[in-house]
Write a protein that holds these residues in place. Structure first.
Motif, PDB file in Angstrom:
ATOM      1  N   UNK A 130       1.121  -0.846  10.362  1.00 46.04           N
ATOM      2  CA  UNK A 130       1.536   0.200   9.423  1.00 46.04           C
ATOM      3  C   UNK A 130       2.049  -0.394   8.115  1.00 46.04           C
ATOM      4  N   UNK A 131       2.825  -1.467   8.205  1.00 37.72           N
ATOM      5  CA  UNK A 131       3.344  -2.106   6.991  1.00 37.72           C
ATOM      6  C   UNK A 131       2.208  -2.584   6.103  1.00 37.72           C
ATOM      7  N   UNK A 132       1.203  -3.215   6.705  1.00 38.87           N
ATOM      8  CA  UNK A 132       0.065  -3.714   5.933  1.00 38.87           C
ATOM      9  C   UNK A 132      -0.730  -2.567   5.327  1.00 38.87           C
ATOM     10  N   UNK A 133      -0.993  -1.531   6.109  1.00 35.18           N
ATOM     11  CA  UNK A 133      -1.771  -0.397   5.590  1.00 35.18           C
ATOM     12  C   UNK A 133      -1.003   0.302   4.469  1.00 35.18           C
ATOM     13  N   UNK A 134       0.309   0.462   4.643  1.00 40.30           N
ATOM     14  CA  UNK A 134       1.117   1.065   3.567  1.00 40.30           C
ATOM     15  C   UNK A 134       0.992   0.257   2.269  1.00 40.30           C
ATOM     16  N   UNK A 135       1.055  -1.057   2.408  1.00 41.79           N
ATOM     17  CA  UNK A 135       0.974  -1.935   1.234  1.00 41.79           C
ATOM     18  C   UNK A 135      -0.373  -1.795   0.531  1.00 41.79           C
ATOM     19  N   UNK A 136      -1.459  -1.831   1.296  1.00 39.72           N
ATOM     20  CA  UNK A 136      -2.787  -1.758   0.684  1.00 39.72           C
ATOM     21  C   UNK A 136      -3.114  -0.340   0.209  1.00 39.72           C
ATOM     22  N   UNK A 137      -2.589   0.667   0.902  1.00 42.46           N
ATOM     23  CA  UNK A 137      -2.790   2.045   0.443  1.00 42.46           C
ATOM     24  C   UNK A 137      -2.129   2.247  -0.920  1.00 42.46           C
ATOM     25  N   UNK A 138      -0.979   1.620  -1.112  1.00 45.40           N
ATOM     26  CA  UNK A 138      -0.306   1.719  -2.413  1.00 45.40           C
ATOM     27  C   UNK A 138      -1.140   1.058  -3.505  1.00 45.40           C
ATOM     28  N   UNK A 139      -1.792  -0.056  -3.188  1.00 42.77           N
ATOM     29  CA  UNK A 139      -2.672  -0.721  -4.149  1.00 42.77           C
ATOM     30  C   UNK A 139      -3.831   0.203  -4.531  1.00 42.77           C
ATOM     31  N   UNK A 140      -4.467   0.806  -3.532  1.00 43.94           N
ATOM     32  CA  UNK A 140      -5.611   1.686  -3.784  1.00 43.94           C
ATOM     33  C   UNK A 140      -5.173   2.909  -4.585  1.00 43.94           C
ATOM     34  N   UNK A 141      -4.017   3.472  -4.235  1.00 39.80           N
ATOM     35  CA  UNK A 141      -3.497   4.620  -4.978  1.00 39.80           C
ATOM     36  C   UNK A 141      -3.227   4.242  -6.431  1.00 39.80           C
ATOM     37  N   UNK A 142      -2.734   3.030  -6.649  1.00 41.67           N
ATOM     38  CA  UNK A 142      -2.487   2.554  -8.009  1.00 41.67           C
ATOM     39  C   UNK A 142      -3.764   2.438  -8.806  1.00 41.67           C
TER      40      UNK A 142
END
Length: 208
Positions: A130-142
Motif C-alpha cells: 500500500x505504501x508503494x502504491x500510494x507513492x506511485x499513485x501520487x506521482x501519476x496524479x501529479x
C-alpha cells in the motif's frame, strides 16, 4: 573440503530443490491442495528429509511468498517520477507483462494467496504494498494535474495494469487454448496491444 562444507553445500541444494518443488505444487494445486508428500516427491526427497529443512507446509509457503514479494514490487518501484510519464507507465506495463511470462508459477502462487483472503501476506499488502502504491499513485496524479497525461484515476490505472498483465500467467491455459496451437508467442501480441491501449488512454488531450 571439510565434511561440514560438503554438508552445507548439500543442504543448500536440498533447500533449493524443496522450494522449487513447492512452487510447482502450490502453483498447480493451491495451498489447500498441496501436501508435504507431494512436495517431497516432486523434490526427489523423503518426507522426513523435507521436514529437516522446513517444519511444515506453512513454513515452505511463507518462505516462497517472502521471496516473491520483493520481486513482485520491483517493477512498480522502478517507475521514475523524474522520467517522461507515458514511457514510464508503458515501461511498467512491459515489466509486469515480462514477469507474467518469466514467472508464471509465482504469479499463480500470489493469485492463490489473494483468493484465499491473503492470510499469510495481508500485513504486507496493507503495509509495504500500500505504501508503494500510494507513492506511485501520487506521482501519476501529479503528471495528470500537470497535463502531461490524460486525467486518470491512478489507483484504478494500476489495478488495470495488474489485471491485464497477470492474466497471461494466471489464465495461461485459457489464453493458449483460445489462440490455438501453432500461434505465435502470445506475449509479443500482448505487449503491442497493451502499449497501444495504455498509450491511447494516457495521451494528453492536445496529443490526441
Amino acid at each position: 573440503m571439510s565434511p561440514e562444507q560438503a554438508r552445507t553445500r548439500i543442504q543448500r541444494r536440498n533447500r533449493r530443490a524443496i522450494l522449487e518443488a513447492a512452487l510447482e505444487v502450490f502453483s498447480q494445486h493451491g495451498f489447500r491442495g498441496a501436501t508435504l508428500d507431494r512436495i517431497a516427491t516432486e523434490a526427489g526427497l523423503s518426507k522426513p528429509n523435507l521436514l529437516y529443512y522446513f517444519p511444515s507446509k506453512e513454513a515452505i509457503h511463507e518462505t516462497l511468498l517472502s521471496g516473491l514479494l520483493e520481486t513482485w514490487l520491483a517493477p512498480l518501484k522502478a517507475l521514475d517520477a523524474a522520467g517522461e510519464p507515458v514511457p514510464e507507465i508503458l515501461g511498467y506495463v512491459r515489466r509486469k507483462l515480462l514477469m507474467s511470462r518469466d514467472y508464471p508459477r509465482e504469479s499463480r502462487l500470489f493469485a492463490n494467496e489473494i483468493l484465499q483472503g491473503a492470510p499469510r501476506i495481508g500485513v504486507t499488502l496493507e503495509g509495504a504494498l500500500k505504501t508503494l502504491v500510494d507513492e506511485k499513485a501520487a506521482v501519476i496524479a501529479g503528471w495528470a494535474a500537470e497535463g502531461r497525461i490524460a486525467e486518470v484515476d491512478p489507483y484504478h490505472l494500476i489495478f488495470s495494469i495488474w489485471a491485464l498483465t497477470q492474466h497471461y500467467a494466471d489464465f495461461e491455459v485459457q489464453v493458449r487454448a483460445v489462440l490455438g496451437p501453432g500461434t505465435p508467442d502470445p506475449y509479443e501480441g500482448a505487449e503491442r496491444h497493451l502499449a497501444t491501449l495504455f498509450g491511447r488512454l494516457l495521451a494528453p488531450e492536445d496529443a490526441r
